[in-house]
Every structure is written in C-alpha cells, then in structure tokens.
Motif scaffolding. Structure first.
Motif, mmCIF file in Angstrom:
data_model
loop_
_atom_site.group_PDB
_atom_site.id
_atom_site.type_symbol
_atom_site.label_atom_id
_atom_site.label_comp_id
_atom_site.label_asym_id
_atom_site.label_seq_id
_atom_site.Cartn_x
_atom_site.Cartn_y
_atom_site.Cartn_z
ATOM 1 N N ASN A 48 -31.048 -51.110 52.333
ATOM 2 C CA ASN A 48 -31.826 -50.362 53.322
ATOM 3 C C ASN A 48 -32.667 -51.338 54.124
ATOM 4 O O ASN A 48 -33.265 -52.256 53.556
ATOM 5 C CB ASN A 48 -32.739 -49.335 52.643
ATOM 6 N N ARG A 49 -32.710 -51.146 55.432
ATOM 7 C CA ARG A 49 -33.524 -51.999 56.305
ATOM 8 C C ARG A 49 -34.326 -51.112 57.244
ATOM 9 O O ARG A 49 -33.900 -50.013 57.605
ATOM 10 C CB ARG A 49 -32.643 -52.966 57.106
ATOM 11 N N TRP A 50 -35.522 -51.634 57.682
ATOM 12 C CA TRP A 50 -36.415 -50.886 58.543
ATOM 13 C C TRP A 50 -36.857 -51.750 59.722
ATOM 14 O O TRP A 50 -36.890 -52.984 59.648
ATOM 15 C CB TRP A 50 -37.644 -50.432 57.774
ATOM 16 N N TYR A 51 -37.205 -51.057 60.813
ATOM 17 C CA TYR A 51 -37.812 -51.726 61.960
ATOM 18 C C TYR A 51 -39.292 -51.990 61.685
ATOM 19 O O TYR A 51 -39.888 -51.423 60.755
ATOM 20 C CB TYR A 51 -37.671 -50.869 63.216
ATOM 21 N N LEU A 52 -39.879 -52.811 62.542
ATOM 22 C CA LEU A 52 -41.297 -53.140 62.389
ATOM 23 C C LEU A 52 -42.170 -51.894 62.477
ATOM 24 O O LEU A 52 -43.207 -51.796 61.817
ATOM 25 C CB LEU A 52 -41.713 -54.153 63.466
ATOM 26 N N ALA A 53 -41.722 -50.910 63.258
ATOM 27 C CA ALA A 53 -42.500 -49.677 63.415
ATOM 28 C C ALA A 53 -42.361 -48.747 62.211
ATOM 29 O O ALA A 53 -43.074 -47.744 62.127
ATOM 30 C CB ALA A 53 -42.065 -48.942 64.677
ATOM 31 N N GLY A 54 -41.425 -49.067 61.287
ATOM 32 C CA GLY A 54 -41.285 -48.265 60.074
ATOM 33 C C GLY A 54 -40.109 -47.322 60.069
ATOM 34 O O GLY A 54 -39.798 -46.725 59.024
ATOM 35 N N THR A 55 -39.428 -47.154 61.196
ATOM 36 C CA THR A 55 -38.254 -46.279 61.226
ATOM 37 C C THR A 55 -37.060 -47.009 60.623
ATOM 38 O O THR A 55 -36.987 -48.247 60.656
ATOM 39 C CB THR A 55 -37.932 -45.837 62.663
ATOM 40 N N PRO A 56 -36.084 -46.266 60.058
ATOM 41 C CA PRO A 56 -34.939 -46.927 59.423
ATOM 42 C C PRO A 56 -34.046 -47.642 60.433
ATOM 43 O O PRO A 56 -33.814 -47.145 61.541
ATOM 44 C CB PRO A 56 -34.194 -45.762 58.753
ATOM 45 N N LYS A 57 -33.583 -48.813 60.029
ATOM 46 C CA LYS A 57 -32.642 -49.587 60.843
ATOM 47 C C LYS A 57 -31.214 -49.335 60.376
ATOM 48 O O LYS A 57 -30.315 -49.112 61.190
ATOM 49 C CB LYS A 57 -32.967 -51.080 60.760
ATOM 50 N N CYS A 58 -30.984 -49.371 59.056
ATOM 51 C CA CYS A 58 -29.651 -49.109 58.529
ATOM 52 C C CYS A 58 -29.727 -48.766 57.050
ATOM 53 O O CYS A 58 -30.665 -49.158 56.356
ATOM 54 C CB CYS A 58 -28.710 -50.303 58.753
ATOM 55 N N ASN A 59 -28.720 -48.033 56.597
ATOM 56 C CA ASN A 59 -28.512 -47.734 55.188
ATOM 57 C C ASN A 59 -27.059 -48.062 54.870
ATOM 58 O O ASN A 59 -26.154 -47.539 55.524
ATOM 59 C CB ASN A 59 -28.789 -46.255 54.880
ATOM 60 N N GLU A 60 -26.820 -48.929 53.879
ATOM 61 C CA GLU A 60 -25.463 -49.364 53.566
ATOM 62 C C GLU A 60 -25.209 -49.290 52.068
ATOM 63 O O GLU A 60 -26.134 -49.452 51.263
ATOM 64 C CB GLU A 60 -25.237 -50.806 54.039
ATOM 65 N N ILE A 61 -23.939 -49.102 51.719
ATOM 66 C CA ILE A 61 -23.502 -49.183 50.328
ATOM 67 C C ILE A 61 -22.321 -50.139 50.260
ATOM 68 O O ILE A 61 -21.359 -50.014 51.026
ATOM 69 C CB ILE A 61 -23.103 -47.800 49.775
ATOM 70 N N TYR A 62 -22.408 -51.105 49.353
ATOM 71 C CA TYR A 62 -21.368 -52.106 49.167
ATOM 72 C C TYR A 62 -20.747 -51.962 47.785
ATOM 73 O O TYR A 62 -21.435 -51.638 46.809
ATOM 74 C CB TYR A 62 -21.929 -53.526 49.297
ATOM 75 N N ASN A 63 -19.473 -52.227 47.724
ATOM 76 C CA ASN A 63 -18.772 -52.383 46.454
ATOM 77 C C ASN A 63 -18.384 -53.846 46.349
ATOM 78 O O ASN A 63 -17.391 -54.275 46.923
ATOM 79 C CB ASN A 63 -17.537 -51.487 46.404
ATOM 80 N N GLY A 64 -19.180 -54.627 45.659
ATOM 81 C CA GLY A 64 -19.021 -56.078 45.710
ATOM 82 C C GLY A 64 -19.353 -56.551 47.112
ATOM 83 O O GLY A 64 -20.439 -56.277 47.634
ATOM 84 N N ASN A 65 -18.414 -57.235 47.782
ATOM 85 C CA ASN A 65 -18.608 -57.676 49.162
ATOM 86 C C ASN A 65 -18.011 -56.699 50.169
ATOM 87 O O ASN A 65 -18.045 -56.959 51.374
ATOM 88 C CB ASN A 65 -17.972 -59.052 49.369
ATOM 89 N N GLN A 66 -17.476 -55.596 49.695
ATOM 90 C CA GLN A 66 -16.814 -54.628 50.560
ATOM 91 C C GLN A 66 -17.812 -53.572 51.022
ATOM 92 O O GLN A 66 -18.440 -52.894 50.212
ATOM 93 C CB GLN A 66 -15.644 -53.970 49.827
ATOM 94 N N LEU A 67 -17.942 -53.432 52.338
ATOM 95 C CA LEU A 67 -18.830 -52.413 52.898
ATOM 96 C C LEU A 67 -18.127 -51.061 52.842
ATOM 97 O O LEU A 67 -17.082 -50.860 53.465
ATOM 98 C CB LEU A 67 -19.199 -52.764 54.336
ATOM 99 N N VAL A 68 -18.696 -50.137 52.084
ATOM 100 C CA VAL A 68 -18.078 -48.826 51.876
ATOM 101 C C VAL A 68 -18.571 -47.822 52.904
ATOM 102 O O VAL A 68 -17.785 -47.154 53.579
ATOM 103 C CB VAL A 68 -18.348 -48.314 50.450
ATOM 104 N N THR A 69 -19.883 -47.677 53.025
ATOM 105 C CA THR A 69 -20.468 -46.767 54.005
ATOM 106 C C THR A 69 -21.672 -47.446 54.651
ATOM 107 O O THR A 69 -22.314 -48.316 54.065
ATOM 108 C CB THR A 69 -20.932 -45.442 53.374
ATOM 109 N N GLY A 70 -21.984 -47.029 55.861
ATOM 110 C CA GLY A 70 -23.146 -47.554 56.554
ATOM 111 C C GLY A 70 -23.563 -46.630 57.684
ATOM 112 O O GLY A 70 -22.705 -46.036 58.357
#
Length: 233
Positions: free
Chosen positions: A39-61
């Motif tokens: 999970n990552r956020w902007y400086l203002a506090g709103t979400p930037k991204c939400n991701e789920i990985y299986n090892g190095n494989q990006l499953v959802t984002g």
C-alpha cells in the motif's frame, strides 16, 4: 521506517513522511503464505496504490489520482500499473502481462515521453527508445536479454548523429557519425568496448586516419604488426 516481527520473522514494514503519516507499507505472507500486500499513499494522505504480489508476480493492483479516483488497475495478473510521485506527477506507465512488466513508458516532468522500454523475463529485450523533453528522439537501441546488441542510433537536434554497433553489451564493430543526419564525418572501429582499428575523420575531400589497438593510439605499422603477430601459447 518501522518493522514488525513475529517469532523473529519480518511481517510488516512501513515508511513514513516527515510529518509521521505513512508513505508505504508492505505486509508479508498476506493475504496468503508466499504473497505480500503493498500500500502506498500521497503526501496529502490519499491512497496512491494497493497491490498484491505472489512472489515477484503482480496479481492485482489499483492505482489512484490525488483526488482518490482510480485511473488504472491490474486484475488476475493483467493490466496497467501507474507510478506517480508523492504529489501525483506521473512517472511511468507499465503494461503487465502474466504478472510481469512487458513494457514501460516513462515521462519527463512536462508529461512528454522520456523512455519506452520493452521487457521479457524482467530484462530489457527489444527496441528501447528515448526522447528529449521537447519530444525529439534521443536514442533507438537494440536489446537482447538485458544487453545491448546490434546497432543503436543516437540523435542530436532531431537528426541522426551516430550509428553504434553493440555485441554482448559492449561497442563492437564500426561506429559511424554524421553531420546533418546524412553526411558521414567519422568511422570509428571498436572491439569489445575499446577503440580498435582505424578511426577516420572526413572533412570535405580530406580524410584523416588514426589507428588504435585495444584503446591505445598506435601507428598503422604497429597496428598491423600487433594484429598479425603469431599467438604465443
């Protein structure tokens, strides 16, 4: 930055902005063993991204603007990933296939394309293109399995400046340089990343030649002697 452990095993790490609000958080073995949630956020506090990985494989984002609007997503290992800085400026757009990045487009601060890079198995593979902030081409490069191969073209002021041969990631062969994109002004020999052989400069009808042996300037006679001498075993 803070790290959380269970039974001596790292389960979560969080980085923060200077004001103490979270900037990014990685949760390991969640939602299942071998997976991780980012999970990552902007400086203002709103979400930037939400991701789920299986090892190095990006499953959802899911990827959001600073106004909390979703503008890209990856679903079942397929889709588009966006990277923005802490203030929302777009840095890159990545095409995701089977959980891996296959094409990355980065941008200059003015929004114009900076680089287009193809990937295969997490290595650069294909034609890489770079651009100047005003949109003019900068380079066109050939890559194979993470190394430069074949002929790369370099531009100046939108016109072809040089054609540079590569083998195994090093300059190898005869480099050609141009004036006004057409008129050849130099030929430069390369061997495994070192100037080797003749380096010819053309000025009108005049031709000047220098000789190199593995990066060192030599006379033509010495070059011919050293390239034709018997190999000592």
């Amino acid at each position: 930055k803070s790290e959380s452990y269970q039974m001596g095993v790292l389960v979560k790490e969080t980085s923060y902005f200077f004001d103490g609000t979270p900037r990014s958080q990685i949760t390991y073995n969640a939602p299942a063993p071998g997976m991780s949630t980012v999970n990552r956020w902007y400086l203002a506090g709103t979400p930037k991204c939400n991701e789920i990985y299986n090892g190095n494989q990006l499953v959802t984002g899911e990827y959001f603007t600073t106004l909390n609007q979703r503008d890209a997503f990856v679903d079942h290992t397929q889709g588009t990933r966006l990277s923005r800085d802490d203030y929302g400026q777009l840095i890159s757009t990545d095409k995701i296939e089977n959980g891996q990045m296959v094409l990355s487009q980065s941008y200059h601060p003015n929004g114009s394309p900076k680089e287009t890079i193809p990937y295969r198995n997490e290595r650069i593979d294909g034609v890489k293109r770079t651009y100047l902030p005003a949109g003019e081409p900068d380079t066109i490069e050939q890559w194979v399995n993470g190394q430069q191969e074949g002929t790369s073209v370099v531009y100046q002021h939108g016109e072809k400046y040089a054609e540079i041969p590569y083998a195994n990631g090093e300059k190898h062969g005869m480099e050609c340089r141009y004036r006004d994109g057409k008129t050849k002004v130099q030929d430069i020999g390369w061997l495994n990343g070192q100037m080797h052989g003749p380096a010819r400069t053309y000025v009108g009808e005049t031709e000047k030649t220098e000789w190199y042996y593995r990066g060192r300037v030599v006379s033509k006679t010495d070059y011919e002697f050293m390239t034709n001498r018997p190999i000592v075993r």
